[in-house]
Design a protein around this motif. Structure first.
Motif, mmCIF file in Angstrom:
data_model
loop_
_atom_site.group_PDB
_atom_site.id
_atom_site.type_symbol
_atom_site.label_atom_id
_atom_site.label_comp_id
_atom_site.label_asym_id
_atom_site.label_seq_id
_atom_site.Cartn_x
_atom_site.Cartn_y
_atom_site.Cartn_z
ATOM 1 N N LEU A 115 0.969 -1.235 -0.144
ATOM 2 C CA LEU A 115 -0.089 0.171 -0.081
ATOM 3 C C LEU A 115 0.899 1.258 0.067
ATOM 4 O O LEU A 115 1.578 1.545 1.066
ATOM 5 N N ASP A 116 0.874 1.977 -1.236
ATOM 6 C CA ASP A 116 1.786 3.251 -1.282
ATOM 7 C C ASP A 116 0.892 4.325 -0.888
ATOM 8 O O ASP A 116 0.188 4.828 -1.903
ATOM 9 N N GLU A 117 1.045 5.061 0.388
ATOM 10 C CA GLU A 117 0.486 6.073 0.685
ATOM 11 C C GLU A 117 -1.049 6.178 0.320
ATOM 12 O O GLU A 117 -1.719 7.130 -0.221
ATOM 13 N N ILE A 118 -1.936 4.922 0.502
ATOM 14 C CA ILE A 118 -3.305 4.850 0.136
ATOM 15 C C ILE A 118 -3.986 5.837 1.157
ATOM 16 O O ILE A 118 -5.112 6.135 1.181
ATOM 17 N N ASP A 119 -3.336 6.164 2.349
ATOM 18 C CA ASP A 119 -4.007 6.950 3.342
ATOM 19 C C ASP A 119 -3.866 8.660 3.136
ATOM 20 O O ASP A 119 -4.382 9.496 4.065
ATOM 21 N N THR A 120 -3.500 8.835 2.055
ATOM 22 C CA THR A 120 -3.345 10.330 1.679
ATOM 23 C C THR A 120 -4.764 10.981 1.774
ATOM 24 O O THR A 120 -5.696 10.514 1.254
ATOM 25 N N GLY A 121 -4.932 12.167 2.653
ATOM 26 C CA GLY A 121 -6.097 12.927 2.426
ATOM 27 C C GLY A 121 -6.807 12.537 3.745
ATOM 28 O O GLY A 121 -8.092 13.125 3.934
ATOM 29 N N ILE A 122 -6.442 11.835 4.673
ATOM 30 C CA ILE A 122 -7.072 11.542 5.818
ATOM 31 C C ILE A 122 -6.216 11.594 7.046
ATOM 32 O O ILE A 122 -5.082 11.828 6.994
ATOM 33 N N SER A 123 -6.971 11.919 8.235
ATOM 34 C CA SER A 123 -6.193 12.020 9.386
ATOM 35 C C SER A 123 -7.009 11.847 10.722
ATOM 36 O O SER A 123 -8.232 11.411 10.509
ATOM 37 N N GLY A 124 -6.716 12.180 11.827
ATOM 38 C CA GLY A 124 -7.247 11.915 12.968
ATOM 39 C C GLY A 124 -8.041 10.562 13.312
ATOM 40 O O GLY A 124 -7.220 9.592 13.040
ATOM 41 N N GLU A 125 -9.197 10.570 13.656
ATOM 42 C CA GLU A 125 -10.038 9.284 13.929
ATOM 43 C C GLU A 125 -10.090 8.400 12.971
ATOM 44 O O GLU A 125 -9.761 7.307 13.193
ATOM 45 N N VAL A 126 -10.014 9.172 11.658
ATOM 46 C CA VAL A 126 -10.569 7.869 10.482
ATOM 47 C C VAL A 126 -9.035 7.294 10.235
ATOM 48 O O VAL A 126 -9.248 6.116 9.633
ATOM 49 N N ALA A 127 -8.065 8.019 10.335
ATOM 50 C CA ALA A 127 -6.528 7.538 10.181
ATOM 51 C C ALA A 127 -6.590 6.196 11.153
ATOM 52 O O ALA A 127 -5.772 5.268 10.832
ATOM 53 N N MET A 128 -7.089 6.420 12.509
ATOM 54 C CA MET A 128 -6.999 5.398 13.470
ATOM 55 C C MET A 128 -7.836 4.324 12.939
ATOM 56 O O MET A 128 -7.502 3.198 13.247
ATOM 57 N N LYS A 129 -8.857 4.418 12.571
ATOM 58 C CA LYS A 129 -9.810 3.270 12.151
ATOM 59 C C LYS A 129 -9.220 2.598 10.749
ATOM 60 O O LYS A 129 -9.349 1.647 10.575
#
Length: 554
Positions: free
Chosen positions: A456-470
């Motif tokens: 997974l190559d930076e699939i988390d771009t654009g999220i943060s906070g609680e969503v990132a934890m989930k």
């Protein structure tokens, strides 16, 4: 599952060995440190094309080698089909020489790049934001749904039926076209056949007819020569036979005085008998020679007929004419038998079409049943990922067409907000929304089957906070069933790894190198703290990093 990745002389890497865990592996590093270089090396060992631009040192070859556990992927048939030794773990290797020549190996056996790519596709899946575009492709959506439904056996059955139908249809159409062609030519073929049948040709006839014409044309001359020969043989006083008889008698009277070995008496007897036979044959031939103009005319007409048939059929022998006659016989007979053959071919075609329709229907029903469940599971996950009002449906539209993967069109429809109209996912979702949908999709599939190692190559771009934890929790759940290698910039996700690798650049002897190393627990805390607060790491960031790591479920 990747057990080890070795990279030498690739881009800024001189020598690197990565030994990931079987579950969740984290890769972090500053922007520009070389995380993309690691992905590039993985892409090369998966069969991506390359040139000398990837070489770190123009005098040495680049080598990327992956040692992979293949036990759970049912690949023995692949190895047999490609004449490869099935070994677990398997080693796949890619080499790019200084002259630009590329070579690929599977367990030290040289293979084509397409073969390497095909195998690696079963073993490693690199997912980046760019791969979200795959959702716009019908084939990808269909493959995802089939994987979720476990449709492998139904797909195999459908493709067998499709192949059988195509062969039956091709056979039927070929016969129809053949019948049309034969029908158009039938009248002319029958005329030609009747002409050849009437000619009643026989092998050797041309030569014997030419000899007959030659004989009839010279009948007078032949008759005169034979009559003169008859007189020379049979004249009472001067004839050859009479003189030889007298000579034979004279010699016979003195035979007892002649040397026995000369055998003159018997030799003269033989000559006398042979001459009498020749004279008798000449008499017979004289009787048979007939100056018959009508016979000559018939022979000339026969020879003319043969030569006309040669010209009409562009051949030069009676043997060839007889071959043409046989072919015409076969074509005329074939047309007579064609109707029953077409009826049989139509029956087989219709039966294979019926089987294909049944197989297509079975596939559709399985997809339709699974589509509702898949859509609900994805929707539940994207709600967890902070899209509480989003709706997602997987639709299967059935048709009478027959493609390689069935007669169905699979669509993902989506709306992000309550009250909005549902529309095609790829047209209405933003980049961040697509990332979350794809993440949810990978998560659902991970629980269904043995998936390849997922990068997974930076699939988390654009999220943060609680969503990132989930999202971090989802990744960790996925890693219980598969190997994950996650390149991330989020501390929430980095804190969930079983192993944490850092990519960094190092200046040595005036040259820049990309390095990677596994972090100790202390170094890991520091790295996550830097991801939280930047380069100025304070006690608060350290404490926060420790809290994140402690929040991992046991």
């Amino acid at each position: 599952m990747i057990k080890k990745l070795y990279v030498a002389d690739y881009a800024l890497i001189d020598n690197l060995t990565l030994t990931p865990s079987s579950s969740m592996n984290i890769i972090t590093g500053e922007t520009g440190a070389g995380k993309s270089i690691i992905l590039g090396a993985l892409s090369l060992v998966m069969g991506e094309r390359a040139d000398t631009s990837v070489l770190r040192n123009e005098g040495r070859k680049c080598v990327i080698e992956a040692t992979i556990d293949i036990e759970n992927y049912n690949l023995k048939d692949f190895y047999e089909e490609n004449d490869l030794d099935y070994e677990n773990p398997t080693i796949i290797r890619r080499e790019i020489a200084p002259n630009g020549k590329s070579r690929a190996f599977i367990n030290d056996t040289p293979v084509l790049l397409d073969t390497l790519s095909s195998l690696a596709g079963h073993l490693i899946d690199i997912h980046s934001q760019h791969q979200n575009l795959s959702l716009s492709h019908h084939q990808y959506r269909t493959a995802v749904l089939d994987s979720y439904c476990g449709n492998e056996a139904l797909i195999d059955k459908y493709r067998v039926c499709l192949s059988q139908y195509k062969m039956a249809l091709e056979r039927y159409n070929t016969l129809i076209e053949k019948e049309k062609s034969l029908s158009r030519e039938d009248e002319f073929n029958r005329f030609l056949l009747e002409e050849l049948n009437a000619a009643a040709l026989s092998i050797g006839e041309e030569e014997s007819t030419e000899e007959l014409i030659e004989r009839l044309s010279n009948a007078q001359k032949i008759k005169e020569a034979l009559w003169e020969s008859h007189l020379l043989f049979n004249s009472e006083k001067t004839g050859v036979i009479e003189n030889v008889r007298k000579l034979k008698n004279e010699l016979s009277s003195i035979n007892r005085f002649l040397p026995s070995e000369s055998a003159i008496d018997s030799r003269m007897e033989n000559i006398y008998i042979e001459l009498k036979d020749i004279a008798g044959d000449i008499n017979s031939i004289i009787d048979d020679i007939d100056e018959d103009p009508s016979a000559l005319s018939r022979a000339e007409e026969r020879l003319s007929l043969i030569h006309n048939l040669y010209r009409k059929h562009s051949v030069s022998s009676i043997e060839e004419l007889l071959e043409i006659k046989k072919r015409l016989d076969d074509d005329v007979a074939m047309l007579i038998d064609m109707d029953s053959e077409i009826k049989e071919a139509r029956k087989i075609m219709e039966e294979s079409l019926s089987s294909l329709k049944e197989s297509s229907e079975n596939l559709y029903h399985s997809r339709a049943k699974g589509a509702a469940l898949l859509g609900k599971e994805i929707e539940d996950i994207i709600h967890i990922l902070g899209m509480g009002s989003a709706r997602l449906e997987v639709q299967v539209i059935h048709s009478d067409s027959f493609n390689a993967d069935g007669g169905d069109t699979v669509n993902f429809t989506f709306c992000a907000n309550a009250g909005s109209q549902m529309a095609a996912l790829e047209k209405t979702a933003s980049g961040g929304e697509l990332s979350r949908v794809m993440m949810a999709l990978k998560c659902v599939l991970a629980s269904k089957a043995h998936l390849p190692t997922l990068v997974l190559d930076e699939i988390d771009t654009g999220i943060s906070g609680e969503v990132a934890m989930k999202m971090a929790q989802l990744m960790q759940d996925m890693s219980r069933n598969m190997q994950l290698i996650v390149i991330t910039h989020l501390p929430q996700i980095a804190s969930r790894g079983d192993l944490h690798f850092k990519v960094y650049k190092e200046l040595c002897d005036g040259s820049t190198y990309t390095r990677m190393r596994s972090l100790t627990e202390t170094e890991r805390v520091t790295e996550i703290a830097q991801m939280i607060s930047g380069s100025d790491v304070g006690e608060s960031a350290i404490s926060h990093a420790r809290e994140l790591i402690k929040k991992q479920p046991i």
